[in-house]
Design a protein around this motif. Structure first.
Motif, PDB file in Angstrom:
ATOM      1  N   GLU A  42      51.908 -32.537 -16.577  1.00 11.46           N
ATOM      2  CA  GLU A  42      51.723 -33.482 -15.477  1.00 11.46           C
ATOM      3  C   GLU A  42      51.975 -32.806 -14.133  1.00 11.46           C
ATOM      4  OE1 GLU A  42      53.252 -37.936 -14.108  1.00 11.46           O
ATOM      5  OE2 GLU A  42      53.472 -37.274 -16.195  1.00 11.46           O
ATOM      6  N   TYR A  68      48.837 -30.651 -13.137  1.00 12.78           N
ATOM      7  CA  TYR A  68      47.715 -31.436 -12.631  1.00 12.78           C
ATOM      8  C   TYR A  68      48.058 -32.155 -11.329  1.00 12.78           C
ATOM      9  CZ  TYR A  68      44.753 -30.595 -16.694  1.00 12.78           C
ATOM     10  OH  TYR A  68      43.941 -30.012 -17.640  1.00 12.78           O
ATOM     11  N   LEU A 104      39.758 -33.683 -15.975  1.00 13.44           N
ATOM     12  CA  LEU A 104      40.748 -33.075 -16.846  1.00 13.44           C
ATOM     13  C   LEU A 104      40.039 -32.571 -18.105  1.00 13.44           C
ATOM     14  CD1 LEU A 104      43.424 -35.930 -16.643  1.00 13.44           C
ATOM     15  CD2 LEU A 104      43.167 -33.959 -15.120  1.00 13.44           C
ATOM     16  N   ASN A 123      40.867 -31.361 -22.046  1.00  8.46           N
ATOM     17  CA  ASN A 123      41.827 -31.263 -23.139  1.00  8.46           C
ATOM     18  C   ASN A 123      41.194 -30.524 -24.316  1.00  8.46           C
ATOM     19  OD1 ASN A 123      44.330 -31.870 -24.460  1.00  8.46           O
ATOM     20  ND2 ASN A 123      43.314 -33.488 -25.614  1.00  8.46           N
ATOM     21  N   LEU A 136      46.920 -32.856 -23.957  1.00 14.22           N
ATOM     22  CA  LEU A 136      47.004 -33.625 -22.702  1.00 14.22           C
ATOM     23  C   LEU A 136      46.969 -35.087 -23.106  1.00 14.22           C
ATOM     24  CD1 LEU A 136      46.896 -34.233 -19.705  1.00 14.22           C
ATOM     25  CD2 LEU A 136      44.483 -33.577 -19.708  1.00 14.22           C
ATOM     26  N   THR A 158      47.808 -38.780 -18.932  1.00 18.67           N
ATOM     27  CA  THR A 158      46.556 -39.048 -18.213  1.00 18.67           C
ATOM     28  C   THR A 158      46.661 -40.316 -17.382  1.00 18.67           C
ATOM     29  OG1 THR A 158      45.305 -37.943 -19.964  1.00 18.67           O
ATOM     30  CG2 THR A 158      44.079 -39.405 -18.495  1.00 18.67           C
ATOM     31  N   TYR A 215      37.508 -36.982 -17.950  1.00 22.35           N
ATOM     32  CA  TYR A 215      38.315 -36.276 -18.945  1.00 22.35           C
ATOM     33  C   TYR A 215      37.387 -35.822 -20.062  1.00 22.35           C
ATOM     34  CZ  TYR A 215      42.296 -36.049 -22.374  1.00 22.35           C
ATOM     35  OH  TYR A 215      43.241 -35.686 -23.299  1.00 22.35           O
ATOM     36  N   ASP A 261      37.421 -34.456 -23.820  1.00 17.75           N
ATOM     37  CA  ASP A 261      38.332 -34.436 -24.961  1.00 17.75           C
ATOM     38  C   ASP A 261      37.679 -33.651 -26.096  1.00 17.75           C
ATOM     39  OD1 ASP A 261      40.765 -35.051 -26.070  1.00 17.75           O
ATOM     40  OD2 ASP A 261      40.160 -37.006 -26.849  1.00 17.75           O
ATOM     41  N   LEU A 318      42.952 -42.555 -26.150  1.00 18.74           N
ATOM     42  CA  LEU A 318      42.800 -42.348 -24.708  1.00 18.74           C
ATOM     43  C   LEU A 318      42.058 -43.513 -24.069  1.00 18.74           C
ATOM     44  CD1 LEU A 318      42.961 -40.476 -22.180  1.00 18.74           C
ATOM     45  CD2 LEU A 318      40.791 -39.485 -22.943  1.00 18.74           C
TER      46      LEU A 318
END
Length: 303
Positions: free
Chosen positions: A117, A120, A133, A135, A144, A149, A162, A164, A175
């Motif tokens: 955290e 970022y 982001l 991951n 992550l 997030t 994001y 993933d 998420l």
């Protein structure tokens, strides 16, 4: 269900000496734009960002923003091992015209949630534009998390999406359940091609999938079929993509495999990679050709 998005994490063309081949890279970018994908992700994992110098990265940023800027969505991987370096490269890309940057957190050491955290927080607070982001626990050694997030989204409005990259949808589902109620416009994208439809059905925004380097028009057709609710055609394409996923199993280092497939398809490039990646073997070449032949036979039947 949201409109589908299919972005290509673009391979980087190199010459025999390991230097970026800019002519070949422009041919690749044109191949993808003409193929109809929704955008390009430059210097992601498949783009071999981890093996490139700062000078090489800046040269590619200069070339791709000039060539593709305004023609398609353009996201650029700017991941570095420190927040300071990441901010510098991110602002270089954003100032050059990138629509957003994509940042994977530092690898090698397994970081705690607090460390992730903090990283970022530092990047998002100091860049001059939007970011995704990224991951990829198989490469960073840690996750992550959805909770981290959500914390980041509450603090930084410029975090817009994001990626993933996991081999199952369970993490992506968690998420989505964690963040989408509070942040409905946040873009959650799967990192494996086969999860595109599953991602959309769960409330996500689509996929950033490497196989679209080879057949961008197939994935553009998939997006179109899903957006038009033509689930019969979407199902047929799903089965073609499921077969193409065998490309990733030809070698654990799948970047040379994807590049060889692109060469076989006739894209004007060499399949050179950064060291220590080795070129595919003759046996691997045969496997690639078999996978492609079967996929292309099934594609011919698509209306």
């Amino acid at each position: 269900m949201k409109k589908g998005n299919y972005f290509t994490p673009v391979v980087t063309a190199f010459d025999e000496n390991g230097s970026p081949d800019m002519d070949a890279n422009r041919r690749i970018w044109e191949h993808l734009i003409a193929g109809g994908v929704d955008g390009l992700v430059i210097m992601g994992s498949i783009g071999e960002f981890f093996a490139m110098s700062r000078e090489e990265k800046e040269a590619i940023i200069d070339q791709v923003t000039d060539f593709a800027g305004g023609r398609t969505k353009l996201y650029i991987g700017t991941s570095c091992m420190t927040p300071e370096e990441t901010v510098e490269l991110s602002n270089y890309a954003l100032d050059a015209g990138a629509d957003a940057v994509m940042v994977i957190s530092p690898y090698y050491f397994s970081l705690s949630d607090e460390n992730v955290e903090y990283f970022y927080d530092e990047v998002a607070a100091n860049i001059r534009g939007n970011m995704f982001l990224y991951n990829f626990p198989d490469r960073t050694g840690y996750d992550l998390s959805p909770e981290v997030t959500r914390n980041l989204l509450r603090k930084h409005s410029n975090i817009i999406g994001y990626k993933d990259t996991l081999g199952n949808m369970g993490h992506t589902r968690k998420l989505l359940n964690t963040v989408m109620g509070e942040f409905p416009d946040f873009m959650v994208l799967s990192g494996f091609d086969e999860f595109f439809v599953h991602n959309l059905l769960g409330g996500g925004s689509g996929c950033i999938g490497g196989l679209s380097n080879i057949y961008p028009e197939l994935f553009a057709s998939w997006v179109d079929a899903v957006d038009k609710k033509d689930m019969e055609k979407a199902s047929v394409i799903q089965q073609i993509v499921d077969g193409l996923m065998a490309i990733y199993d030809v070698s654990a280092t799948f970047i040379p495999v994807i590049k060889r497939a692109m060469v076989i398809r006739g894209i004007g490039m060499q399949d050179c990679c950064k060291k220590p990646f080795l070129p595919v073997s003759e046996e691997q070449d045969k496997k690639i050709r078999m996978i492609m032949k079967e996929a292309e036979q099934r594609m011919e039947k698509l209306s």
